[in-house]
Motif scaffolding. Structure first.
Motif, PDB file in Angstrom:
ATOM      1  N   ASP A 163       6.261   0.376   6.856  1.00 55.23           N
ATOM      2  CA  ASP A 163       4.831   0.335   7.220  1.00 55.23           C
ATOM      3  C   ASP A 163       4.070   1.463   6.534  1.00 55.23           C
ATOM      4  N   PHE A 164       4.683   2.623   6.500  1.00 56.71           N
ATOM      5  CA  PHE A 164       4.060   3.801   5.881  1.00 56.71           C
ATOM      6  C   PHE A 164       3.833   3.564   4.390  1.00 56.71           C
ATOM      7  N   ILE A 165       4.857   3.087   3.702  1.00 55.82           N
ATOM      8  CA  ILE A 165       4.749   2.858   2.259  1.00 55.82           C
ATOM      9  C   ILE A 165       3.794   1.708   1.960  1.00 55.82           C
ATOM     10  N   SER A 166       3.829   0.666   2.749  1.00 54.79           N
ATOM     11  CA  SER A 166       2.926  -0.477   2.532  1.00 54.79           C
ATOM     12  C   SER A 166       1.467  -0.060   2.631  1.00 54.79           C
ATOM     13  N   SER A 167       1.186   0.880   3.525  1.00 53.59           N
ATOM     14  CA  SER A 167      -0.201   1.327   3.699  1.00 53.59           C
ATOM     15  C   SER A 167      -0.709   2.141   2.517  1.00 53.59           C
ATOM     16  N   MET A 168       0.203   2.582   1.641  1.00 54.08           N
ATOM     17  CA  MET A 168      -0.198   3.369   0.459  1.00 54.08           C
ATOM     18  C   MET A 168      -0.755   2.492  -0.657  1.00 54.08           C
ATOM     19  N   TYR A 169      -0.438   1.197  -0.622  1.00 59.10           N
ATOM     20  CA  TYR A 169      -0.875   0.302  -1.694  1.00 59.10           C
ATOM     21  C   TYR A 169      -2.288  -0.212  -1.439  1.00 59.10           C
ATOM     22  N   PRO A 170      -3.029  -0.530  -2.524  1.00 60.73           N
ATOM     23  CA  PRO A 170      -4.382  -1.081  -2.374  1.00 60.73           C
ATOM     24  C   PRO A 170      -4.360  -2.402  -1.603  1.00 60.73           C
ATOM     25  N   PRO A 171      -5.409  -2.692  -0.824  1.00 59.90           N
ATOM     26  CA  PRO A 171      -6.554  -1.806  -0.627  1.00 59.90           C
ATOM     27  C   PRO A 171      -6.176  -0.615   0.236  1.00 59.90           C
ATOM     28  N   CYS A 172      -6.383   0.561  -0.305  1.00 60.45           N
ATOM     29  CA  CYS A 172      -5.895   1.799   0.300  1.00 60.45           C
ATOM     30  C   CYS A 172      -6.824   2.246   1.430  1.00 60.45           C
ATOM     31  N   SER A 173      -6.264   2.434   2.620  1.00 65.67           N
ATOM     32  CA  SER A 173      -7.017   2.982   3.746  1.00 65.67           C
ATOM     33  C   SER A 173      -6.367   4.307   4.123  1.00 65.67           C
ATOM     34  N   ILE A 174      -7.083   5.374   3.856  1.00 68.88           N
ATOM     35  CA  ILE A 174      -6.527   6.704   4.142  1.00 68.88           C
ATOM     36  C   ILE A 174      -6.240   6.859   5.631  1.00 68.88           C
ATOM     37  N   ASN A 175      -7.089   6.280   6.469  1.00 71.22           N
ATOM     38  CA  ASN A 175      -6.853   6.365   7.917  1.00 71.22           C
ATOM     39  C   ASN A 175      -5.553   5.662   8.309  1.00 71.22           C
ATOM     40  N   ASN A 176      -5.286   4.522   7.673  1.00 70.74           N
ATOM     41  CA  ASN A 176      -4.034   3.806   7.962  1.00 70.74           C
ATOM     42  C   ASN A 176      -2.823   4.606   7.496  1.00 70.74           C
ATOM     43  N   ILE A 177      -2.950   5.220   6.330  1.00 64.70           N
ATOM     44  CA  ILE A 177      -1.858   6.047   5.812  1.00 64.70           C
ATOM     45  C   ILE A 177      -1.560   7.170   6.792  1.00 64.70           C
ATOM     46  N   ARG A 178      -2.599   7.836   7.246  1.00 63.48           N
ATOM     47  CA  ARG A 178      -2.407   8.961   8.168  1.00 63.48           C
ATOM     48  C   ARG A 178      -1.836   8.499   9.505  1.00 63.48           C
ATOM     49  N   SER A 179      -2.300   7.354   9.977  1.00 59.12           N
ATOM     50  CA  SER A 179      -1.794   6.814  11.237  1.00 59.12           C
ATOM     51  C   SER A 179      -0.312   6.449  11.121  1.00 59.12           C
ATOM     52  N   ASN A 180       0.067   5.845   9.998  1.00 60.82           N
ATOM     53  CA  ASN A 180       1.469   5.479   9.789  1.00 60.82           C
ATOM     54  C   ASN A 180       2.353   6.693   9.556  1.00 60.82           C
ATOM     55  N   ALA A 181       1.766   7.755   9.008  1.00 65.10           N
ATOM     56  CA  ALA A 181       2.520   9.001   8.843  1.00 65.10           C
ATOM     57  C   ALA A 181       2.888   9.585  10.203  1.00 65.10           C
ATOM     58  N   VAL A 182       1.942   9.549  11.117  1.00 63.83           N
ATOM     59  CA  VAL A 182       2.194  10.044  12.472  1.00 63.83           C
ATOM     60  C   VAL A 182       3.242   9.171  13.163  1.00 63.83           C
ATOM     61  N   ALA A 183       3.127   7.852  12.991  1.00 62.98           N
ATOM     62  CA  ALA A 183       4.093   6.942  13.619  1.00 62.98           C
ATOM     63  C   ALA A 183       5.501   7.204  13.093  1.00 62.98           C
ATOM     64  N   LEU A 184       5.635   7.407  11.782  1.00 64.81           N
ATOM     65  CA  LEU A 184       6.946   7.694  11.193  1.00 64.81           C
ATOM     66  C   LEU A 184       7.484   9.025  11.685  1.00 64.81           C
ATOM     67  N   SER A 185       6.650  10.036  11.711  1.00 65.22           N
ATOM     68  CA  SER A 185       7.111  11.358  12.155  1.00 65.22           C
ATOM     69  C   SER A 185       7.525  11.327  13.624  1.00 65.22           C
ATOM     70  N   ASN A 186       6.865  10.491  14.437  1.00 64.34           N
ATOM     71  CA  ASN A 186       7.253  10.361  15.850  1.00 64.34           C
ATOM     72  C   ASN A 186       8.650   9.770  15.983  1.00 64.34           C
ATOM     73  N   VAL A 187       8.947   8.752  15.159  1.00 59.57           N
ATOM     74  CA  VAL A 187      10.293   8.162  15.164  1.00 59.57           C
ATOM     75  C   VAL A 187      11.321   9.207  14.761  1.00 59.57           C
ATOM     76  N   MET A 188      10.991   9.984  13.735  1.00 65.08           N
ATOM     77  CA  MET A 188      11.913  11.008  13.242  1.00 65.08           C
ATOM     78  C   MET A 188      12.144  12.097  14.283  1.00 65.08           C
ATOM     79  N   GLU A 189      11.097  12.523  14.934  1.00 68.34           N
ATOM     80  CA  GLU A 189      11.230  13.569  15.951  1.00 68.34           C
ATOM     81  C   GLU A 189      12.057  13.083  17.133  1.00 68.34           C
ATOM     82  N   SER A 190      11.888  11.812  17.481  1.00 62.84           N
ATOM     83  CA  SER A 190      12.683  11.242  18.572  1.00 62.84           C
ATOM     84  C   SER A 190      14.168  11.247  18.202  1.00 62.84           C
ATOM     85  N   LEU A 191      14.476  10.872  16.973  1.00 64.64           N
ATOM     86  CA  LEU A 191      15.867  10.899  16.502  1.00 64.64           C
ATOM     87  C   LEU A 191      16.419  12.318  16.503  1.00 64.64           C
TER      88      LEU A 191
END
Length: 343
Positions: free
Chosen positions: A262-290
């Motif tokens: 999801d994080f990588i897909s959000s990097m491709y056009p049409p690029c939404s910086i807000n989506n990228i940032r939101s997916n970055a937080v979602a990924l980091s939450n999964v990582m922190e839980s692990l």
């Protein structure tokens, strides 16, 4: 002319279907591990599936040329196959839950597969004739039983080995995603250096952000590696609690590659910086839980807690770099990964 096998086959299929139904609703044995010998279980399991394969092959060869068996003879030939499957089912239900849910799931799948493969073999006997194409189909179905037998021989020996397979598969998925985005970024940078009338994927601001994002994906890959190594070196399943911790990490790790995708897909056009940032937080939450699970597990001993802390810092640092307002910190994720021999 071959005598009709319809009634004999119908009775045998009913028996096999009952076994399949029992396996589909299987929840495992509640008995304690104290009196259970896992080594003996594997010996018995492989022995019974070998006998099933042998008996199916014997019947297949008998039907390969005349004289063909009568319905009564076929019934006698099916009896040992049914008996072995009944023994297989009974043996499966001796497997305690406390050995681990991942292992039990693997065994359930394998036992169900050979049971259904035999069911399909017997079902085909109801329409069997002496024609060549029927004999070829019967041989193919016999081969499916062989394959199912071989799969049982390849089962992980315990819950630790079963969980390691999941960790390795997840690492492969994350690595594939990382390689893909790194290749695209590298190609983009080369295109900019060449110049000319070349269509670019990102503008300058987007490319800079994407490169920051790659660091977080690298950290997720490093997390996969360290979890796999820790389970490999220190994972145990002698107690129900140890097996449960391995089960838990296997369930949580399955959330990682979808979050990376999801994080990588959000990097491709049409690029939404807000989506990228939101997916970055979602990924980091999964990582922190692990990381929190790993820190409180038996497979990351106290003396090896350092890598958990390092990767936690790297996760926070790299996630912050993607956000509009970052907190100043003095930790470089590249230094951290180098310290962990994961750069």
């Amino acid at each position: 002319m071959i005598e009709s096998y319809g009634n004999v086959v119908a009775e045998s299929l009913e028996f096999m279907q009952n076994l399949c139904n029992k396996l589909e609703g299987a929840e495992g044995n509640e008995n304690s591990l104290e009196n259970f010998d896992l080594g003996k279980f594997w010996v018995s399991l492989n022995s019974v599936v070998q006998r099933i394969s042998t008996d199916v092959t014997k019947l297949s060869l008998i039907l390969s040329k005349p004289p063909y068996p009568t319905a009564g003879e076929l019934s006698s030939l099916l009896q040992p196959i049914q008996m072995q499957h009944n023994q297989l089912s009974s043996l499966f239900f001796t497997l305690p839950k406390e050995l681990g849910l991942v292992l039990r799931s693997e065994v359930t799948t394998a036992v169900t597969r050979i049971t259904k493969a035999t069911y399909d073999f017997i079902k085909y006997l109801g329409q069997f004739t002496s024609q060549r194409n029927c004999q070829e189909q019967l041989l193919r179905l016999t081969g499916v039983v062989w394959e199912a037998r071989e799969d049982i021989g390849k089962l992980p020996v315990d819950n630790r080995a079963a969980v390691l397979q999941i960790l390795e598969a997840e690492e492969d998925l994350v690595l594939d995603a990382l390689d893909e985005i790194q290749e695209v970024v590298s190609s983009e940078k080369e295109s900019r250096e060449i110049g000319g009338d070349i269509e670019l994927i990102w503008n300058n601001e987007e490319l800079e952000l994407v490169q920051e994002c790659v660091s977080l994906v690298k950290t997720s890959r490093a997390l996969c590696q360290k979890l796999k190594t820790s389970v490999q070196n220190h994972g145990k399943c002698q107690t129900g609690h140890q097996a449960m911790q391995l089960d838990d990490i296997s369930e949580s790790i399955k959330k990682l590659s979808p979050a990376v995708d999801d994080f990588i897909s959000s990097m491709y056009p049409p690029c939404s910086i807000n989506n990228i940032r939101s997916n970055a937080v979602a990924l980091s939450n999964v990582m922190e839980s692990l990381l929190n699970q790993a820190k409180n597990s038996h497979f990351v001993p106290q003396e090896e807690q350092q890598w958990v802390n390092f990767l936690s810092l790297a996760t926070t640092h790299n996630c912050n770099k993607v956000q509009p307002s970052t907190t100043n910190d003095s930790y470089s994720p590249l230094i951290i990964l180098k310290d962990l021999s994961l750069k």
